[in-house]
Motif scaffolding. Sequence first.
Motif, PDB file in Angstrom:
ATOM      1  N   ARG A  77       0.821  -1.200   0.000  1.00 30.12           N
ATOM      2  CA  ARG A  77       0.000   0.000   0.000  1.00 30.12           C
ATOM      3  C   ARG A  77       0.861   1.258   0.000  1.00 30.12           C
ATOM      4  O   ARG A  77       1.861   1.336   0.692  1.00 30.12           O
ATOM      5  CB  ARG A  77      -0.902   0.013   1.234  1.00 30.12           C
ATOM      6  CG  ARG A  77      -1.918   1.151   1.200  1.00 30.12           C
ATOM      7  CD  ARG A  77      -2.790   1.125   2.417  1.00 30.12           C
ATOM      8  NE  ARG A  77      -3.797   2.164   2.330  1.00 30.12           N
ATOM      9  CZ  ARG A  77      -4.627   2.483   3.308  1.00 30.12           C
ATOM     10  NH1 ARG A  77      -4.572   1.833   4.441  1.00 30.12           N
ATOM     11  NH2 ARG A  77      -5.514   3.436   3.162  1.00 30.12           N
TER      12      ARG A  77
ATOM     13  N   GLY B 186      -4.001   1.677  -4.937  1.00 27.07           N
ATOM     14  CA  GLY B 186      -3.553   1.092  -3.687  1.00 27.07           C
ATOM     15  C   GLY B 186      -3.495  -0.421  -3.811  1.00 27.07           C
ATOM     16  O   GLY B 186      -3.229  -0.958  -4.891  1.00 27.07           O
TER      17      GLY B 186
ATOM     18  N   SER C  48      -5.337   4.813  -3.154  1.00 28.16           N
ATOM     19  CA  SER C  48      -3.927   5.024  -2.823  1.00 28.16           C
ATOM     20  C   SER C  48      -3.773   6.334  -2.062  1.00 28.16           C
ATOM     21  O   SER C  48      -4.385   7.345  -2.417  1.00 28.16           O
ATOM     22  CB  SER C  48      -3.085   5.076  -4.096  1.00 28.16           C
ATOM     23  OG  SER C  48      -1.782   5.546  -3.805  1.00 28.16           O
TER      24      SER C  48
END
Length: 252
Positions: A3, A29, A41
Motif C-alpha cells: 500500500r 492502492g 492510494s
Amino acid sequence: MKRKEMHYCQQVDGNVHKIFLYDDISKYGEWNWETWDYDESETSAAHFQKLLEAVPDGEEIELHINSYGGSVSEGTAIYNLLQESKAHKVGIVDGVCHSIAFTILQGCDERIMGYGTSAIIHNMWASVTGNAKQLREEADKLDVCMESCVQLMMRRATIDEAELRAMMDAETVLTPQKALECGLIDKIGVEQKEEPRTEQLLAENEQLIKQLNNRTFLDAEVKKFMRAVAPAQKQKSGFDAFFQKGEKNEHR
C-alpha cells in the motif's frame, strides 16, 4: 501489492500542516479481493487533493518527501495542485527525491534538500507491449510528456535548457549542492529554532527574584489571586479585611 501511504497531520504548535510523502506515487492502492477493485492510494493525486482541502488559505504546508518517484500523471497532477493552493508551501527532502517526486518538489514555494539527501532527474520511460506501430505511438507519447516535464523544470532552473536535457539524458544524481547550483532547490538544510541565550535566561531570572522580593508586588498579586478563587462572601468578610488591615499598617 504494498500500500502506498501519505500521512497527514496538523502541527500542534502553530498553523503548519505537515504532509509526509514516504512512498512511491501511485494512482492505485492494494488490490481488494472483496470489492474486486483497487483500494484508494494515499499517494494519488485524488487523495492529495483531499489533504489540501483541509488546509485553510494563508496557512503553511510542510511537504516532507522520501520517495523514489512513480506515476508521471499522478505526480504532475500533485504538482499542479500545489501550485493552485493558496497556502505557503515548503517542500523538504528528508531522504531521496527521485524522478517524479522531484517534480512535485518544484511545486512548492520553498524547496529544501536536507543534508545527505539526493535527487535524480532522468528521461521518462514506460513498459509497453504491442506491435511496431503501437510501440512507435507510445514513443511519441513519451516525447510529448518529456517536453512538458522539461518546460516545467525550466520555470525555475538557472541552467539553460540544453544542459538540463543533457542531465536528464544521463540520468543524473543530484547532491543538494548541485541542485542548488542548478536552481532546482532554494536552500540546503532546515534551520533550527534558536534556543534562548544563557544571558537572556539569567536576566529574566534576576528580574523574577526582584519581583518576589518586592513586598508590595507580592501583596498585590496574592490579593488578586485570592479574590479570584475565594467565595464571594469569604472574600469580602475575610481576605479583604486582612489586606485592608495590612494596607493601613503600611501607611503608618
